[in-house]
Design an enzyme around this catalytic site. Sequence first.
Site, mmCIF file in Angstrom:
data_model
loop_
_atom_site.group_PDB
_atom_site.id
_atom_site.type_symbol
_atom_site.label_atom_id
_atom_site.label_comp_id
_atom_site.label_asym_id
_atom_site.label_seq_id
_atom_site.Cartn_x
_atom_site.Cartn_y
_atom_site.Cartn_z
ATOM 1 N N ASP A 108 0.846 -1.188 0.000
ATOM 2 C CA ASP A 108 0.000 0.000 0.000
ATOM 3 C C ASP A 108 0.891 1.251 0.000
ATOM 4 O O ASP A 108 1.743 1.383 -0.868
ATOM 5 C CB ASP A 108 -0.952 -0.066 1.209
ATOM 6 C CG ASP A 108 -1.987 1.037 1.241
ATOM 7 O OD1 ASP A 108 -2.997 0.917 0.525
ATOM 8 O OD2 ASP A 108 -1.794 2.010 1.992
ATOM 9 N N TYR A 216 -2.121 11.417 2.162
ATOM 10 C CA TYR A 216 -3.032 11.613 1.034
ATOM 11 C C TYR A 216 -3.145 13.092 0.663
ATOM 12 O O TYR A 216 -3.276 13.435 -0.521
ATOM 13 C CB TYR A 216 -4.414 11.058 1.383
ATOM 14 C CG TYR A 216 -4.446 9.558 1.471
ATOM 15 C CD1 TYR A 216 -4.640 8.774 0.335
ATOM 16 C CD2 TYR A 216 -4.278 8.910 2.692
ATOM 17 C CE1 TYR A 216 -4.664 7.398 0.404
ATOM 18 C CE2 TYR A 216 -4.300 7.527 2.777
ATOM 19 C CZ TYR A 216 -4.488 6.774 1.636
ATOM 20 O OH TYR A 216 -4.508 5.401 1.710
ATOM 21 N N HIS A 276 -6.956 -6.718 -0.933
ATOM 22 C CA HIS A 276 -5.859 -5.749 -0.826
ATOM 23 C C HIS A 276 -4.842 -6.194 0.208
ATOM 24 O O HIS A 276 -3.653 -5.928 0.080
ATOM 25 C CB HIS A 276 -6.453 -4.384 -0.444
ATOM 26 C CG HIS A 276 -5.435 -3.296 -0.276
ATOM 27 N ND1 HIS A 276 -4.796 -2.706 -1.331
ATOM 28 C CD2 HIS A 276 -4.961 -2.682 0.847
ATOM 29 C CE1 HIS A 276 -3.977 -1.768 -0.895
ATOM 30 N NE2 HIS A 276 -4.042 -1.743 0.422
#
Length: 299
Positions: A108, A216, A276
Amino acid sequence: MSATEQNGSRWKQGEVVVNGVRLHYVEAGEGPLVLLLHGFPSFWRCWRHQIPALAANYHVVAPDMRGYNLSEKPPGVDAYHVTHLVEDTTALLRHFGGEDGGVLVGHDWGGLVAWYTASRNPEEVKKLVILNAPHPNRYLEVARESRNQKLRSTYIGFFQLPWLSERWLTLGGGILVEQAIRAAGVNPSSFPAGEAKLLRQAVTRPGAATAMLNYYRSMARRTLRRGLKDEPLTVQVPTLLLWGVNDVALDNANADAEVLGQWVPDLRVEKLEASHWVHWDLPGVVNAKILGFLNEGGR
């Protein structure tokens, strides 16, 4: 430095100041360095299944990345620019691996940082292993071309909202984070209640939510400044991409080996029936594939 009993072996916990930031880490084993970088919203225990398997032959170090869990949480969005994250990683490779550097494994967000580190500082990275983290250039291509990927990425827009997204992460002691992971299709047996509790504790530590979201926010600012463009991130070191094909956040076009070859000429892609959280869902398979890749050509 403290030691804790984990999975029948002693894992040491410590702290180190690198690149001007204090990072907490767990380490085990002896031999060539393998540095494990976790992703959002996890912390070092993301690698609980991999550490004992790798530590049989390698010196394994799993840090909490800056802003996460027990590591320092520098203020401000700019503190989480990818350049700083690469500098943290490079400093860790030098600190624990010396002139030899080490193997870099990332999932990730940790995978994204690993892509950048291997491209910018290849002399520090012997081999690269990526788990469900798209090459940045390929991700931008897919984001331009795929409505599916655009829909899957809408959460990134939500994470730009001040206060509200922090509230979402910490509400109910982090219960919504746990629920989101479960809704993303992780195998329930690979994410038991005890692990979920530890994850919620990490997410709700003072300052952690904002720091995690700033990854982010920094990425969004870069994208707005540059548009859907990125630097040519060529990775020359041998690379293994392990990809759970049931990832709800990432289109499988991100794992197209033929397209990725333009940036990563020495690449192997392994697609697995997993979410994921591929290293949680299929720990034995993932461990075997990582070890097989690392042991090729000797150590």
